[in-house]
Design a protein around this motif. Structure first.
Motif, short mmCIF file in Angstrom:
data_model
loop_
_atom_site.label_atom_id
_atom_site.label_comp_id
_atom_site.label_asym_id
_atom_site.label_seq_id
_atom_site.Cartn_x
_atom_site.Cartn_y
_atom_site.Cartn_z
N GLY A 1 -46.50 55.35 92.86
CA GLY A 1 -45.95 56.68 91.48
C GLY A 1 -44.70 57.22 91.42
O GLY A 1 -43.99 58.41 91.40
N LEU A 2 -44.22 56.28 91.37
CA LEU A 2 -43.13 56.76 90.92
C LEU A 2 -42.13 57.66 89.82
O LEU A 2 -41.22 57.94 89.12
CB LEU A 2 -41.38 54.81 90.41
N ASP A 3 -43.38 57.39 89.03
CA ASP A 3 -43.22 58.14 87.94
C ASP A 3 -41.92 58.29 86.71
O ASP A 3 -41.11 59.26 86.53
CB ASP A 3 -42.93 60.07 87.53
N LEU A 4 -41.46 56.68 86.80
CA LEU A 4 -40.59 55.81 86.16
C LEU A 4 -41.11 56.43 84.30
O LEU A 4 -42.07 56.49 83.85
CB LEU A 4 -40.39 54.64 85.97
N ASN A 5 -39.46 56.85 83.89
CA ASN A 5 -40.19 56.84 82.15
C ASN A 5 -40.82 55.30 81.69
O ASN A 5 -39.42 54.45 81.99
CB ASN A 5 -39.40 57.53 81.43
N TYR A 6 -41.16 55.75 81.16
CA TYR A 6 -41.53 54.00 80.46
C TYR A 6 -40.73 53.45 78.96
O TYR A 6 -40.85 52.19 79.43
CB TYR A 6 -43.47 53.90 79.47
N TRP A 7 -40.54 53.90 79.29
CA TRP A 7 -38.82 53.57 78.15
C TRP A 7 -37.88 52.58 78.77
O TRP A 7 -37.52 51.80 78.52
CB TRP A 7 -38.00 54.47 77.10
N ILE A 8 -37.87 53.05 80.30
CA ILE A 8 -36.89 52.14 81.80
C ILE A 8 -37.66 51.04 82.14
O ILE A 8 -37.37 50.03 82.42
CB ILE A 8 -36.84 53.12 82.83
N VAL A 9 -39.06 51.28 81.57
CA VAL A 9 -40.04 50.44 82.84
C VAL A 9 -39.97 49.32 81.78
O VAL A 9 -39.95 48.23 82.30
CB VAL A 9 -41.75 50.81 82.58
N PHE A 10 -40.05 49.77 80.18
CA PHE A 10 -40.12 48.63 79.00
C PHE A 10 -38.57 47.72 79.01
O PHE A 10 -38.49 47.06 78.09
CB PHE A 10 -40.22 48.70 78.46
N LEU A 11 -37.82 47.77 79.59
CA LEU A 11 -35.84 48.17 79.46
C LEU A 11 -35.59 46.40 79.73
O LEU A 11 -35.26 45.72 78.86
CB LEU A 11 -35.23 48.37 80.77
N PRO A 12 -36.47 45.30 80.30
CA PRO A 12 -36.55 44.19 80.60
C PRO A 12 -36.83 43.15 79.15
O PRO A 12 -36.57 42.33 78.49
CB PRO A 12 -37.32 43.67 81.74
N ILE A 13 -37.81 44.14 78.80
CA ILE A 13 -38.23 43.28 76.97
C ILE A 13 -37.20 44.09 76.55
O ILE A 13 -37.39 42.96 75.69
CB ILE A 13 -39.81 43.60 76.71
N TRP A 14 -36.77 45.12 75.86
CA TRP A 14 -35.27 45.33 75.31
C TRP A 14 -34.61 44.26 75.55
O TRP A 14 -34.12 43.77 74.31
CB TRP A 14 -35.22 46.81 75.30
N ALA A 15 -34.23 43.61 76.83
CA ALA A 15 -33.23 43.45 76.73
C ALA A 15 -33.72 41.70 76.58
O ALA A 15 -32.35 40.71 76.21
CB ALA A 15 -32.65 42.86 78.42
N MET A 16 -34.31 41.30 76.93
CA MET A 16 -34.64 39.85 76.33
C MET A 16 -35.02 39.96 74.75
O MET A 16 -34.61 38.77 74.62
CB MET A 16 -36.26 39.77 76.54
N ALA A 17 -35.34 40.51 74.28
CA ALA A 17 -35.72 40.88 72.30
C ALA A 17 -33.95 40.23 72.24
O ALA A 17 -34.03 39.91 71.20
CB ALA A 17 -36.09 41.97 72.26
#
Length: 462
Positions: free
Chosen positions: A213-229
């Motif tokens: 329940g960290l309630d992280l913003n999903y834009w941050i959760v998807f950060l590895p995907i942005w970096a991969m792209a």
């Protein structure tokens, strides 16, 4: 027939997009509160059943038989049993994750998300191990391989050959197309490692966000995907730069460089105008530029163009992926649009292809099988008439009848000097029939043709 062909393409379109549409409708709540994910994912279970049947058939197929033109010492099974078993295990882990996920979302089982994602961890671990082994393989020639293992290749057993193929990529020489393909295979494995690591980090962040329940913003959760792209795009353009530099080194004139100066020196001289031209001429003065044949120059240009196309294509594909993921993250964060908007580009693209196929199938007029036959018969009749032959005629049942020409009679003089007016008759079975009292038939001459008369009055050309 056209409707059946179009129905096949329509069925393929439905089979491809049925599952995503059902998932989006279930996410939006359009299927009602009593709908279960296990029922919604029935198309997925059907796909998995077919894939599992394929893997089982591959395992039961047994070892691949050796071709006759390859000796026993050189033969290595390209699809050994351990590879088939590992592929089946990986698919089984993925299918197990799908089942656990559906049951967890339906509330049938109560377990933490970290346990639900265990099959995915194992699936990624197996794939990472495979790619690491491929990326760390050494590219050697046959002589280098025998020097490394300490014996001849023919003396190795089957298990030793399989172990060697896991550690080495054997090429005839370290130049040419085969060597480039081996290097490309190893570089792609390194790129796959980056993808696997990015997915693994994303999975860890997602599980922590769901369980703790960290309630992280999903834009941050998807950060590895942005970096991969971004890493994939950067690697593609780096490969293009390396390919262009290699081609410019072999043929500097065609790529706008000065002969005798390599790419780095050319960049240095272009960036530093203080270097005198006399010193530039002294660089590599002993090296004479090699003149390449036109075929090799065209091959270098084609290789550079292909690398450029791949880089641009990779850039566009990753931008499209980021666009779709942005729609997904926006929906997760509470955007008001429907989930169908996320897959709308795929639906639109598939619909355009389906419309093009429909126009191709239904808008093209049919070809008459008898088209042109009447003109053909007319032409044949005219040619036959001009040459003195008979003509063709098409009957009501479609058969073509050939009618022979009428014979041209030349009267033979009789003994009394009077003209002989006796004529022959034509019997369809016997041919020409002459009067019994006439021993020698008169001569008939076709004035326009050298061929003899056709003995029958009609022929079925069909």
């Amino acid at each position: 027939d056209r409707s059946k062909i179009f129905a096949i393409f329509l069925a393929i379109y439905i089979a491809v997009f049925l599952l995503p549409i059902l998932v989006c409708l279930m996410t939006d709540g359009a299927l009602g509160g009593d709908a279960k994910w296990v029922a919604v994912l029935i198309p997925l279970w059907v796909y998995d059943a077919f894939i599992f049947f394929y893997h089982s058939r591959v395992i039961m197929m047994g070892p691949i038989k050796k071709p006759e033109h390859i000796s026993e010492e050189e033969w290595v099974d390209p699809l050994p049993m351990w590879k088939r078993v590992m592929a089946t295990i990986r698919f089984g882990l993925l299918a197990l994750f799908e089942v656990l996920l559906a049951l967890r979302m339906d509330g049938t089982i109560v377990a933490s998300w970290s346990i639900i994602f265990i099959p995915i961890y194992l699936w990624e671990a197996i794939g990472l191990r495979k790619k690491v082994m491929l990326a760390s393989m050494s590219i050697v020639t046959h002589d280098e391989l025998e020097l490394a293992i300490g014996k001849k290749w023919a003396d190795c057993s089957t298990s030793e050959k399989e172990a060697i193929h896991r550690r080495f990529i054997v090429v005839p020489t370290k130049e040419g197309t085969i060597y480039e393909q081996a290097c490309k295979l190893r570089d792609e494995a390194k790129g796959d490692i980056i993808r696997i690591l990015a997915r693994a980090i994303f999975t860890v962040l997602l599980v922590l966000n769901l369980d703790l329940g960290l309630d992280l913003n999903y834009w941050i959760v998807f950060l590895p995907i942005w970096a991969m792209a971004f890493c994939i795009v950067g690697a593609a353009f780096r490969t293009f730069a390396e390919t262009q530099a290699e081609a410019a080194k072999r043929d500097p004139v065609s790529f706008g460089l000065s002969p005798g100066i390599d790419v780095e020196q050319q960049a240095t001289t272009e960036g530093d105008s203080s270097i005198p031209y006399a010193k530039m001429d002294e660089v590599n003065k002993d090296e004479q530029p090699q003149t390449l044949p036109d075929e090799e120059k065209e091959e270098l240009k084609a290789k550079v163009m292909h690398s450029a196309y791949r880089a641009v294509g990779t850039c566009f594909s990753q931008c499209f992926l980021i666009f779709i993921l942005c729609l997904l993250v926006g929906k997760i964060e509470g955007a008001g649009y429907s989930s169908l908007v996320i897959i709308s580009p795929f639906l639109a693209f598939g619909g355009i292809i389906l419309c093009c196929l429909a126009c191709t199938i239904f808008c093209i007029s049919e070809v008459d099988e008898n088209a042109g036959l009447s003109d053909f018969h007319t032409t044949v009749n005219q040619a036959a008439a001009s040459a003195g032959y008979g003509a063709t005629e098409t009957t009501s049942n479609g058969n073509t009848i050939y009618t022979p020409p009428a014979p041209v009679q030349q009267n033979a003089p009789n003994s009394g000097g009077a003209e002989d007016t006796k004529e022959s008759t034509w019997d369809p079975e016997r041919g020409q029939v002459w009067p019994a009292e006439q021993s020698v038939p008169p001569t008939f001459v076709d004035s326009n043709a050298e061929a003899s008369l056709v003995p029958n009055d009609s022929y079925d050309l069909d």
